[in-house]
Design a protein around this motif. Structure first.
Motif, short mmCIF file in Angstrom:
data_model
loop_
_atom_site.label_atom_id
_atom_site.label_comp_id
_atom_site.label_asym_id
_atom_site.label_seq_id
_atom_site.Cartn_x
_atom_site.Cartn_y
_atom_site.Cartn_z
N LEU A 14 0.84 -1.19 0.00
CA LEU A 14 0.00 0.00 0.00
C LEU A 14 0.88 1.25 0.00
O LEU A 14 1.86 1.33 0.75
CB LEU A 14 -0.90 0.00 1.24
CG LEU A 14 -1.82 1.20 1.42
CD1 LEU A 14 -2.84 1.25 0.30
CD2 LEU A 14 -2.51 1.12 2.77
N ASN A 15 0.52 2.20 -0.86
CA ASN A 15 1.23 3.47 -0.92
C ASN A 15 0.61 4.41 0.11
O ASN A 15 -0.37 5.11 -0.17
CB ASN A 15 1.15 4.06 -2.33
CG ASN A 15 2.05 5.26 -2.50
OD1 ASN A 15 2.62 5.77 -1.53
ND2 ASN A 15 2.19 5.73 -3.72
N HIS A 16 1.16 4.41 1.32
CA HIS A 16 0.57 5.18 2.41
C HIS A 16 0.57 6.67 2.10
O HIS A 16 -0.42 7.36 2.37
CB HIS A 16 1.33 4.91 3.71
CG HIS A 16 1.28 3.49 4.17
ND1 HIS A 16 2.03 2.50 3.57
CD2 HIS A 16 0.58 2.90 5.18
CE1 HIS A 16 1.79 1.35 4.18
NE2 HIS A 16 0.93 1.56 5.15
N ALA A 17 1.68 7.18 1.59
CA ALA A 17 1.79 8.62 1.36
C ALA A 17 0.73 9.11 0.37
O ALA A 17 0.15 10.19 0.54
CB ALA A 17 3.19 8.98 0.88
N TYR A 18 0.47 8.32 -0.66
CA TYR A 18 -0.50 8.72 -1.68
C TYR A 18 -1.90 8.85 -1.07
O TYR A 18 -2.61 9.84 -1.29
CB TYR A 18 -0.49 7.70 -2.82
CG TYR A 18 -1.58 7.90 -3.85
CD1 TYR A 18 -1.52 8.94 -4.77
CD2 TYR A 18 -2.67 7.04 -3.89
CE1 TYR A 18 -2.52 9.13 -5.70
CE2 TYR A 18 -3.68 7.21 -4.82
CZ TYR A 18 -3.60 8.25 -5.73
OH TYR A 18 -4.60 8.43 -6.65
N TYR A 19 -2.30 7.84 -0.29
CA TYR A 19 -3.64 7.87 0.27
C TYR A 19 -3.76 8.86 1.43
O TYR A 19 -4.83 9.42 1.67
CB TYR A 19 -4.05 6.47 0.72
CG TYR A 19 -4.34 5.57 -0.46
CD1 TYR A 19 -5.52 5.70 -1.18
CD2 TYR A 19 -3.43 4.61 -0.86
CE1 TYR A 19 -5.79 4.89 -2.26
CE2 TYR A 19 -3.69 3.78 -1.95
CZ TYR A 19 -4.87 3.94 -2.65
OH TYR A 19 -5.13 3.15 -3.74
N LEU A 20 -2.68 9.12 2.13
CA LEU A 20 -2.71 10.17 3.15
C LEU A 20 -2.92 11.54 2.51
O LEU A 20 -3.67 12.39 3.04
CB LEU A 20 -1.41 10.16 3.96
CG LEU A 20 -1.31 9.13 5.08
CD1 LEU A 20 0.10 9.15 5.67
CD2 LEU A 20 -2.34 9.43 6.18
N LEU A 21 -2.28 11.76 1.36
CA LEU A 21 -2.48 13.02 0.65
C LEU A 21 -3.92 13.15 0.16
O LEU A 21 -4.54 14.22 0.25
CB LEU A 21 -1.49 13.12 -0.51
CG LEU A 21 -1.55 14.40 -1.34
CD1 LEU A 21 -1.27 15.62 -0.47
CD2 LEU A 21 -0.55 14.32 -2.50
N LYS A 22 -4.48 12.05 -0.36
CA LYS A 22 -5.86 12.10 -0.83
C LYS A 22 -6.83 12.36 0.32
O LYS A 22 -7.79 13.14 0.19
CB LYS A 22 -6.22 10.79 -1.53
CG LYS A 22 -5.54 10.57 -2.87
CD LYS A 22 -6.14 9.39 -3.61
CE LYS A 22 -7.58 9.64 -4.00
NZ LYS A 22 -8.14 8.54 -4.82
N ILE A 23 -6.60 11.73 1.46
CA ILE A 23 -7.47 11.94 2.62
C ILE A 23 -7.36 13.38 3.11
O ILE A 23 -8.36 14.00 3.50
CB ILE A 23 -7.14 10.93 3.73
CG1 ILE A 23 -7.54 9.52 3.29
CG2 ILE A 23 -7.83 11.29 5.02
CD1 ILE A 23 -7.17 8.44 4.28
N SER A 24 -6.13 13.94 3.08
CA SER A 24 -5.97 15.33 3.51
C SER A 24 -6.74 16.28 2.60
O SER A 24 -7.40 17.23 3.08
CB SER A 24 -4.48 15.70 3.51
OG SER A 24 -3.76 14.86 4.39
#
Length: 259
Positions: A125-135
């Motif tokens: 899982l690409n954590h940074a990508y989904y954290l950016l999307k959630i932000s």
């Protein structure tokens, strides 16, 4: 405005409890008595005590110890759940999934087990990508929440739930980084310790080289300026002692300078 009665009615859910009364048994006399019991119990067939015997808590509990000394024996390691200031804590280090908590997961990817193990499974899982999307989704939902409050404040509940779900998903993604953070922190600590050891070795090698150079220099000077031996009756011991003291003082000056 809160009055004094309202403030006194608030109950503290996790107040610091007073120390248990068993602390009174942790005296030096009791510790010495426990050590004597250990020595008596660790004697071999010949009556000699076994040196450096490591006592486990279960072995200590099996001994015939007076009641006041049993408080000095470590308890069993807790398993499952335990209570701290009235709150239940769990010893499990496994992070529960969002599905187990009844929360909608907003990002795809492997389960926590597949991520921690090196087994074959879905891609990481690409954590940074989904954290950016959630932000970004949090910013958008907050703007929609403010707009809903300005038009129809009674419809705030749905947007509050959306914001709550987004924050919980972001927090869960950050918690998935905890094992990686622990490994990286341990690696950094070991690298710093190794670097300190290398620096100390280099410093000791430097001091050793300077001392050897000073000794060789003093030996060469002593060989070049070696005077002829005077008659036995004119040899003065204090001069030799003063020269040895001067060499020792010179050596200590080098050590004080480097260390």
């Amino acid at each position: 405005m809160l009055n004094m009665a309202d403030s006194q009615q608030r109950a503290v859910t996790a107040a610091f409890a007073p120390p248990p009364p068993l602390w009174k048994h942790f005296t030096q006399d009791n510790l010495n008595r426990l050590e004597e019991i250990k020595k008596e119990a660790s004697k071999g067939p010949n009556g000699e005590p076994v040196r450096d015997k490591k006592w486990s808590p279960s072995e200590l509990r099996a001994l015939d110890i007076p009641p006041e000394l049993r408080f000095l024996v470590p308890p069993e390691i807790p398993t499952g759940e335990y209570s701290v200031f009235g709150e239940l804590q769990t010893l499990s280090t496994t992070l529960p999934s969002l599905q187990e908590q009844g929360i909608d997961q907003l990002y795809p990817g492997p389960t926590e087990t597949n991520e921690q193990d090196n087994t074959q499974g879905p891609p990481q899982l690409n954590h940074a990508y989904y954290l950016l999307k959630i932000s970004k989704s949090l910013l958008l939902n907050f703007l929609e929440f403010v707009g809903a409050l300005s038009v129809s404040p009674e419809q705030f509940e749905s947007k509050v739930n959306d914001l709550r779900n987004l924050f919980i998903n972001a927090h869960h993604l950050l918690n998935l980084y905890r094992p990686h953070q622990a490994r990286e922190s341990l690696i950094m600590m070991m690298e710093e310790q190794l670097q300190r050891s290398k620096d100390e070795i280099d410093q000791m090698d430097k001091v050793k080289a300077e001392i050897e150079s000073a000794l060789e220099q003093m030996q060469a000077q002593a060989g070049e300026t070696k005077p002829e031996e005077p008659p036995a009756e004119k040899v003065s011991a204090p001069k030799e002692d003063s020269r040895g003291a001067e060499d020792a003082r010179h050596m200590w000056d080098i050590l004080d300078k480097e260390i």
